[in-house]
Motif scaffolding. Sequence first.
Motif, PDB file in Angstrom:
ATOM      1  N   LEU A 190       0.837  -1.216   0.000  1.00  0.00           N
ATOM      2  CA  LEU A 190       0.000   0.000   0.000  1.00  0.00           C
ATOM      3  C   LEU A 190       0.863   1.253   0.000  1.00  0.00           C
ATOM      4  CD1 LEU A 190      -2.782   1.444   0.447  1.00  0.00           C
ATOM      5  CD2 LEU A 190      -2.372   1.187   2.890  1.00  0.00           C
ATOM      6  N   ILE A 191       1.870   1.249   0.863  1.00  0.00           N
ATOM      7  CA  ILE A 191       2.753   2.429   0.946  1.00  0.00           C
ATOM      8  C   ILE A 191       3.573   2.574  -0.330  1.00  0.00           C
ATOM      9  CG2 ILE A 191       4.724   3.399   2.184  1.00  0.00           C
ATOM     10  CD1 ILE A 191       3.598   2.014   4.714  1.00  0.00           C
ATOM     11  N   MET A 192       4.093   1.471  -0.821  1.00  0.00           N
ATOM     12  CA  MET A 192       4.942   1.539  -2.017  1.00  0.00           C
ATOM     13  C   MET A 192       4.157   2.080  -3.217  1.00  0.00           C
ATOM     14  SD  MET A 192       5.779  -0.044  -5.092  1.00  0.00           S
ATOM     15  CE  MET A 192       5.251  -1.757  -5.055  1.00  0.00           C
ATOM     16  N   TRP A 193       2.942   1.552  -3.452  1.00  0.00           N
ATOM     17  CA  TRP A 193       2.156   2.032  -4.604  1.00  0.00           C
ATOM     18  C   TRP A 193       1.727   3.476  -4.401  1.00  0.00           C
ATOM     19  CZ3 TRP A 193       2.041  -0.230  -9.174  1.00  0.00           C
ATOM     20  CH2 TRP A 193       2.344  -1.586  -9.263  1.00  0.00           C
ATOM     21  N   SER A 194       1.458   3.875  -3.163  1.00  0.00           N
ATOM     22  CA  SER A 194       1.104   5.279  -2.901  1.00  0.00           C
ATOM     23  C   SER A 194       2.282   6.197  -3.201  1.00  0.00           C
ATOM     24  CB  SER A 194       0.671   5.456  -1.441  1.00  0.00           C
ATOM     25  OG  SER A 194      -0.425   4.645  -1.126  1.00  0.00           O
ATOM     26  N   VAL A 195       3.453   5.807  -2.721  1.00  0.00           N
ATOM     27  CA  VAL A 195       4.643   6.655  -2.904  1.00  0.00           C
ATOM     28  C   VAL A 195       5.018   6.747  -4.380  1.00  0.00           C
ATOM     29  CG1 VAL A 195       7.131   6.792  -2.471  1.00  0.00           C
ATOM     30  CG2 VAL A 195       5.561   6.259  -0.592  1.00  0.00           C
ATOM     31  N   THR A 196       5.037   5.607  -5.065  1.00  0.00           N
ATOM     32  CA  THR A 196       5.415   5.656  -6.488  1.00  0.00           C
ATOM     33  C   THR A 196       4.388   6.460  -7.302  1.00  0.00           C
ATOM     34  OG1 THR A 196       4.334   3.508  -6.845  1.00  0.00           O
ATOM     35  CG2 THR A 196       6.694   3.486  -6.437  1.00  0.00           C
ATOM     36  N   GLY A 197       3.105   6.325  -6.956  1.00  0.00           N
ATOM     37  CA  GLY A 197       2.093   7.117  -7.656  1.00  0.00           C
ATOM     38  C   GLY A 197       2.249   8.602  -7.394  1.00  0.00           C
ATOM     39  N   ALA A 198       2.525   8.969  -6.136  1.00  0.00           N
ATOM     40  CA  ALA A 198       2.714  10.387  -5.807  1.00  0.00           C
ATOM     41  C   ALA A 198       3.938  10.951  -6.517  1.00  0.00           C
ATOM     42  CB  ALA A 198       2.845  10.546  -4.293  1.00  0.00           C
ATOM     43  N   VAL A 199       5.011  10.166  -6.537  1.00  0.00           N
ATOM     44  CA  VAL A 199       6.235  10.621  -7.222  1.00  0.00           C
ATOM     45  C   VAL A 199       5.962  10.828  -8.708  1.00  0.00           C
ATOM     46  CG1 VAL A 199       8.489   9.767  -7.998  1.00  0.00           C
ATOM     47  CG2 VAL A 199       7.877   9.640  -5.578  1.00  0.00           C
ATOM     48  N   CYS A 200       5.242   9.883  -9.325  1.00  0.00           N
ATOM     49  CA  CYS A 200       4.896  10.028 -10.745  1.00  0.00           C
ATOM     50  C   CYS A 200       3.988  11.244 -10.969  1.00  0.00           C
ATOM     51  CB  CYS A 200       4.197   8.767 -11.244  1.00  0.00           C
ATOM     52  SG  CYS A 200       5.287   7.345 -11.437  1.00  0.00           S
ATOM     53  N   GLY A 201       3.046  11.471 -10.045  1.00  0.00           N
ATOM     54  CA  GLY A 201       2.152  12.620 -10.175  1.00  0.00           C
ATOM     55  C   GLY A 201       2.903  13.935 -10.133  1.00  0.00           C
ATOM     56  N   ILE A 202       3.874  14.037  -9.244  1.00  0.00           N
ATOM     57  CA  ILE A 202       4.691  15.263  -9.175  1.00  0.00           C
ATOM     58  C   ILE A 202       5.528  15.398 -10.449  1.00  0.00           C
ATOM     59  CG2 ILE A 202       6.600  16.357  -7.939  1.00  0.00           C
ATOM     60  CD1 ILE A 202       5.448  15.088  -5.372  1.00  0.00           C
ATOM     61  N   ALA A 203       6.060  14.269 -10.929  1.00  0.00           N
ATOM     62  CA  ALA A 203       6.831  14.320 -12.183  1.00  0.00           C
ATOM     63  C   ALA A 203       5.973  14.835 -13.324  1.00  0.00           C
ATOM     64  CB  ALA A 203       7.369  12.926 -12.504  1.00  0.00           C
ATOM     65  N   GLY A 204       4.720  14.355 -13.414  1.00  0.00           N
ATOM     66  CA  GLY A 204       3.838  14.809 -14.475  1.00  0.00           C
ATOM     67  C   GLY A 204       3.522  16.291 -14.360  1.00  0.00           C
ATOM     68  N   THR A 205       3.324  16.764 -13.131  1.00  0.00           N
ATOM     69  CA  THR A 205       3.035  18.189 -12.928  1.00  0.00           C
ATOM     70  C   THR A 205       4.228  19.047 -13.335  1.00  0.00           C
ATOM     71  OG1 THR A 205       1.589  17.600 -11.078  1.00  0.00           O
ATOM     72  CG2 THR A 205       2.312  19.891 -11.222  1.00  0.00           C
ATOM     73  N   VAL A 206       5.422  18.642 -12.892  1.00  0.00           N
ATOM     74  CA  VAL A 206       6.624  19.410 -13.235  1.00  0.00           C
ATOM     75  C   VAL A 206       6.869  19.379 -14.743  1.00  0.00           C
ATOM     76  CG1 VAL A 206       9.125  19.489 -12.964  1.00  0.00           C
ATOM     77  CG2 VAL A 206       7.677  19.057 -10.969  1.00  0.00           C
ATOM     78  N   LEU A 207       6.674  18.209 -15.352  1.00  0.00           N
ATOM     79  CA  LEU A 207       6.867  18.090 -16.802  1.00  0.00           C
ATOM     80  C   LEU A 207       5.873  18.972 -17.549  1.00  0.00           C
ATOM     81  CD1 LEU A 207       8.377  16.621 -19.080  1.00  0.00           C
ATOM     82  CD2 LEU A 207       6.635  14.830 -18.972  1.00  0.00           C
ATOM     83  N   GLY A 208       4.618  18.998 -17.054  1.00  0.00           N
ATOM     84  CA  GLY A 208       3.610  19.848 -17.687  1.00  0.00           C
ATOM     85  C   GLY A 208       3.958  21.322 -17.565  1.00  0.00           C
ATOM     86  N   MET A 209       4.537  21.721 -16.430  1.00  0.00           N
ATOM     87  CA  MET A 209       4.933  23.121 -16.252  1.00  0.00           C
ATOM     88  C   MET A 209       6.075  23.501 -17.186  1.00  0.00           C
ATOM     89  SD  MET A 209       4.830  23.517 -12.114  1.00  0.00           S
ATOM     90  CE  MET A 209       3.291  23.415 -11.191  1.00  0.00           C
ATOM     91  N   ARG A 210       6.929  22.530 -17.498  1.00  0.00           N
ATOM     92  CA  ARG A 210       8.105  22.831 -18.321  1.00  0.00           C
ATOM     93  C   ARG A 210       7.804  22.721 -19.807  1.00  0.00           C
ATOM     94  NH1 ARG A 210      13.429  20.557 -19.730  1.00  0.00           N
ATOM     95  NH2 ARG A 210      14.945  22.229 -19.364  1.00  0.00           N
TER      96      ARG A 210
END
Length: 290
Positions: A190-210
């Motif tokens: 549960l923690i691993m999938w939550s963390v990896t999903g959150a990390v990917c979500g931040i990556a997508g947000t940063v990529l979208g900003m750039r």
Amino acid sequence: MTLADFINLALNGLVEGLLIALPALAVTLVHGLARFPNAATGDVVAAGGFGGYLSFNATGSLLLAGLGGALVGAIVSLASYYLAFKAVMRRSVITLLLTSIGVGFFIRAVMGLSFGHELKMFSLPLTRSLNFDGIMLNPTDATLAGIILAVLAAVFAMLYVAPVGRMMRALADDPDLGRVSGIRNDRVMLIMWSVTGAVCGIAGTVLGMRTVLSPEMGWAMLLPAFAAAVIGGLGNPVGAVAGALLLGVVQELSTPVVGFVYKIALAYVVMLLVLLVRPQGLFNRPQGVR
């Protein structure tokens, strides 16, 4: 080209490498604990990017955009685990890989139906790069790089300082011994999938900003992320980040030679060269989160 031009390419490559580092870290964490290459990682990145985009449009806050992207990424990642991966977790790697490809297509289709396929951009103010004797520093890139470094620091603190990180590493090293020791596999997953999903979500947000947002943006991010994770050694978080930085810098420095279009193909040339010399990746840890 002058020395300043090469330094500018290297700096841009470091930013590109940091962008690749977050999904590469997610790929290697899933491989370390769930034992399969998750081909849906890029689509979770895209879903998180749209979450960040909606949050930014609603609040105008970059911080809340990042949190919104992380939340959406975590929800999509957890949903994919409970609705698809958990049922086939004990099947072969091929079964899990094919399942992840199907999950990725499903996420992409939902994004296409929800947001359309037109490119979308964050309404960020234009900034002028600072010039230091020909070496250009873009304040937006510096801010985004700082955000990514902060996220990486938080994930590594969790992995190597927090008790849950020790449990994740124990299960990655020896799942049977970890379960006998009383570690609850469901909780760690549960923690691993939550963390990896959150990390990917931040990556997508940063990529979208750039750059720009689209339902297909994750596919373009997936391939370099896999290459970086393989170069660093699958299952090794430090290796994934180091591989991503190496890949980003090499790609940018090769641009004057191979051109912008073909620099992505260079990622696979680097990966093949590394695998020929060190089949287990640069950090020689083929499995397990160390």
